[in-house]
Design an enzyme around this catalytic site. Structure first.
Site, PDB file in Angstrom:
ATOM      1  N   HIS A 183       0.816  -1.207   0.000  1.00  0.00           N
ATOM      2  CA  HIS A 183       0.000   0.000   0.000  1.00  0.00           C
ATOM      3  C   HIS A 183       0.848   1.255   0.000  1.00  0.00           C
ATOM      4  CE1 HIS A 183      -4.043  -1.911   1.387  1.00  0.00           C
ATOM      5  NE2 HIS A 183      -3.937  -1.843   0.085  1.00  0.00           N
ATOM      6  N   ARG A 185     -12.399  -0.262 -16.185  1.00  0.00           N
ATOM      7  CA  ARG A 185     -12.419  -1.374 -15.233  1.00  0.00           C
ATOM      8  C   ARG A 185     -13.704  -1.279 -14.433  1.00  0.00           C
ATOM      9  NH1 ARG A 185      -8.136   1.701 -14.299  1.00  0.00           N
ATOM     10  NH2 ARG A 185      -6.114   1.109 -15.140  1.00  0.00           N
ATOM     11  N   ARG A 205     -14.879  -3.017 -19.964  1.00  0.00           N
ATOM     12  CA  ARG A 205     -14.478  -4.409 -19.743  1.00  0.00           C
ATOM     13  C   ARG A 205     -15.464  -5.076 -18.796  1.00  0.00           C
ATOM     14  NH1 ARG A 205      -8.714  -5.556 -17.069  1.00  0.00           N
ATOM     15  NH2 ARG A 205      -9.778  -4.832 -15.187  1.00  0.00           N
ATOM     16  N   GLU A 249      -5.072 -11.926 -23.187  1.00  0.00           N
ATOM     17  CA  GLU A 249      -4.252 -12.006 -21.979  1.00  0.00           C
ATOM     18  C   GLU A 249      -3.629 -13.380 -21.791  1.00  0.00           C
ATOM     19  OE1 GLU A 249      -6.625  -9.680 -18.696  1.00  0.00           O
ATOM     20  OE2 GLU A 249      -8.010 -10.605 -20.126  1.00  0.00           O
ATOM     21  N   ASN A 297       0.107  -7.314 -19.031  1.00  0.00           N
ATOM     22  CA  ASN A 297       0.613  -7.786 -17.747  1.00  0.00           C
ATOM     23  C   ASN A 297       0.264  -9.245 -17.504  1.00  0.00           C
ATOM     24  OD1 ASN A 297       1.509  -5.145 -17.326  1.00  0.00           O
ATOM     25  ND2 ASN A 297      -0.516  -4.576 -16.588  1.00  0.00           N
ATOM     26  N   ASP A 298      -0.994  -9.607 -17.720  1.00  0.00           N
ATOM     27  CA  ASP A 298      -1.359 -11.017 -17.595  1.00  0.00           C
ATOM     28  C   ASP A 298      -0.736 -11.843 -18.706  1.00  0.00           C
ATOM     29  OD1 ASP A 298      -2.794 -11.750 -15.295  1.00  0.00           O
ATOM     30  OD2 ASP A 298      -4.527 -10.623 -15.989  1.00  0.00           O
ATOM     31  N   ARG A 314       2.999 -12.889 -10.794  1.00  0.00           N
ATOM     32  CA  ARG A 314       3.253 -11.487 -10.456  1.00  0.00           C
ATOM     33  C   ARG A 314       3.376 -11.271  -8.964  1.00  0.00           C
ATOM     34  NH1 ARG A 314      -1.590 -10.072 -13.732  1.00  0.00           N
ATOM     35  NH2 ARG A 314      -2.439  -9.678 -11.680  1.00  0.00           N
ATOM     36  N   CYS A 359      -3.987  -2.311 -23.821  1.00  0.00           N
ATOM     37  CA  CYS A 359      -4.457  -1.580 -22.646  1.00  0.00           C
ATOM     38  C   CYS A 359      -3.715  -2.018 -21.392  1.00  0.00           C
ATOM     39  CB  CYS A 359      -5.964  -1.743 -22.453  1.00  0.00           C
ATOM     40  SG  CYS A 359      -6.509  -3.442 -22.223  1.00  0.00           S
TER      41      CYS A 359
END
Length: 599
Positions: A223, A330, A366, A460, A483-484, A494, A531
């Site tokens: 965080h 999102r 999405r 992905e 990323n995925d 990850r 994206c």
């Protein structure tokens, strides 16, 4: 930006929502990707990039220790009353902070408030008090084992959530013990050093005086890392015990983008770093001034530059920065941190508010991407040995058709009807796309919609990339979540700290999958966008365009910089550069090549 890359998705959402960008950590630097080829540099300490950027300044230490608490209480009734009063006081403080907070900061504060109401924690604390412990000792005995249990799982993200529990432990004990919580004051331009840093400590500081952060421990998805990116503060974590030897007041260069903290550098090196900071700020101002024009390469190729959104505030910032629409909304922000799913009316209102803010510009929504590392209490998913390979993305929607149908109904209710496109996450087969199209067509018929609603897929998985030509026969567009795709292509989790530093979307294997996706889409006249995190990475953008990507959806704050970069490219040069990248043997080699191309 999708999910977690170098910086947690929430950080980038919040960065857009807050719009807090500093010259020392400009938007262009926000997502540079993992630094997999960090090498030892004399006079510098190496760490892990939590929030990229560059800063110069003197060191200021923030040291915090756990205070001693009395083991025995002054009577059960008195200790229970003290505990209730302190908890009530802290809850009020968190509620007040949440009202004025936005994005990641608000999510973190609300998470702390939720933990403060945890029935198991409360019961364990009251049990300790009943056995004669002081309220402070009972609270510590109740919450600390839970944090230790999270660390013991070996899961990097769960271990970092344990920091939140330690933070909450300290906050409540401070109130029970009547301790002053006045934040230390630092001189402007300070590089903040800490053995560890908790969210409440950072939120309690006057961050206007902080130029950057370097932490002995911590992790890149904590965080504190999220908050640092939100505030535009370059941050380096996991530097190790050597950081303790850096004396207060030492002048340093924090190059978080390169994962290095240079100690007491010579004057000429400081001057060079300050010149870089000034040049970046000037480029940023120029890009922002010219950021509202449609984007083309220098030789006229149209490249759409959109923004990833998670809120109305994101959309507002995206418009201010010249985004041409949204390539990814999102929708998880509506579904997480609540006990029940949002109904059609609530979803419609939120989607409509964002569409209105975009003033008719394209909005790609999405479908719910939940499961894996994003659970919801009203969607119970059995424990999975590997959640990343289990029930997540569109698999959840197909398993819970009422959730899918409600979301589709809400999207179809947005006006004007032609503004919204729908994107399906985590597609692995054409059959999944067909199932969603069947539901969508049925709902359109029920609502009297006769137009074909554009339905695209998120690429992905390697399966989707390799079969892009098959998907493009029926999908209206393809959008790559890098990323995925990187995680699955490289078989690297990850959330696993032991391999995260090597998780780089510029790995040649990932680039080849992106190229295959573009070829598959083009075979059927479909456009391919990105994206994921690479769309915001200035080293990646020329390669993506050279591979055939014609739409980039980036963090709202980086849109002007991406537009400026694209405007300086020619298509033949980008294609040649992309081919050279495909011939590289590693992500580190691709990044070196990309730096040379950008020079």
């Amino acid at each position: 930006v999708q999910d977690q890359a170098t910086v947690d998705e929430a950080a980038l959402m919040a960065l857009g929502a807050r719009g807090l960008i500093r010259p020392s950590a400009t938007a262009l630097q926000v997502v540079l990707g993992p630094i997999a080829d960090v090498v030892a540099v004399e006079g510098a300490l190496a760490g892990v990039t939590a929030a990229p950027g560059l800063a110069v300044g003197p060191v200021g230490w923030l040291r915090a220790t756990d205070c001693d608490v009395p083991a025995e209480g002054c009577g059960i009734a008195a200790e229970e009353a003290a505990f209730d009063a302190a908890r009530h006081d802290l809850a009020n403080a968190l509620t007040a902070r949440a009202r004025i907070a936005h994005g990641a900061e608000r999510a973190i504060v609300e998470a702390h408030a939720a933990m403060l109401d945890d029935p198991a924690l409360l019961a364990a604390t009251r049990h300790g008090i009943a056995r004669g412990a002081s309220a402070a000792a009972a609270w510590r005995a109740a919450i600390r084992p839970q944090g230790e249990a999270l660390r013991a799982t070996g899961d990097a993200r769960l271990a970092e959530r344990a920091d939140d529990m330690r933070d909450l432990e300290r906050q409540l004990i401070a109130r029970l013990m009547g301790l002053e919580t006045t934040a230390p004051v630092f001189a402007p331009g300070t590089i903040l050093l800490a053995d560890d840093l908790l969210p409440s400590q950072l939120l309690g500081l006057d961050t206007a005086t902080i130029a950057g952060i370097a932490v002995e421990r911590g992790g890149p998805t904590s965080h504190v890392a999220i908050l640092a990116a939100t505030l535009g503060l370059p941050a380096l974590v996991a530097i190790g015990p050597a950081l303790r030897d850096v004396a207060e007041g030492t002048r340093v260069i924090l190059d978080a983008s390169e994962a290095l903290l240079h100690l007491d550098p010579p004057h000429e090196k400081i001057a060079a770093a300050e010149a870089r900071i000034a040049a970046i700020a000037a480029r940023r101002a120029d890009a922002l001034a010219r950021g509202h024009a449609p984007c083309h390469t220098r030789d006229g190729q149209r490249i759409e530059v959109f923004a990833n959104l998670g809120s109305v505030a994101d959309a507002t910032l995206a418009m201010a920065n010249g985004a041409e629409g949204s390539g990814l909304l999102r929708t998880e922000f509506l579904f997480l941190e609540r006990e029940t799913a949002p109904d059609v009316a609530e979803q419609t209102a939120d989607y409509q508010a964002i569409a209105d803010t975009l003033a008719g510009r394209p909005l790609i929504i999405r479908l719910l991407d939940i499961g894996g590392d994003k659970p919801a209490p009203y969607l119970p998913i059995p424990a999975e040995e590997n959640p990343a390979l289990g029930l997540r993305g569109i698999r959840v929607g197909l398993a819970r058709p009422e959730i899918l149908e409600d979301q589709l109904r809400a999207i179809l209710s947005v006006r004007p009807v032609e503004q919204c496109k729908i994107m399906v996450p985590m597609i692995a087969s054409l059959d999944e796309l067909r199932q969603v199209r069947t539901v969508l067509d049925r709902l359109c018929a029920e609502l009297g919609r006769t137009d074909r609603v554009p339905l695209g897929v998120m690429v992905e998985t390697p399966a989707a990339a390799i079969t892009a030509d098959l998907l493009a026969r029926e999908a209206d567009f393809l959008s790559i979540g890098t990323n995925d795709l990187t995680q699955y292509a490289l078989a690297m989790d990850r959330g696993n700290a032991s391999v995260a530093s090597a998780l780089d979307g510029l790995h040649p294997a990932v680039l080849r999958l992106i190229g295959e996706t573009c070829r598959g889409g083009a075979a059927h006249g479909r456009w391919t966008g990105v994206c994921g995190g690479l769309a915001s990475d200035p080293l990646a953008v020329p390669i993506l365009i050279g591979l055939g990507v014609t739409e980039l959806s980036a963090a709202p704050a980086v849109v002007p910089d991406i537009k400026a970069m694209v405007a300086g490219l020619t298509l033949p040069a980008a294609r040649a550069h992309a081919q050279a990248a495909l011939a590289c043997s590693s992500a580190a080699q691709v990044r070196r090549l990309a730096r040379e191309f950008a020079a």
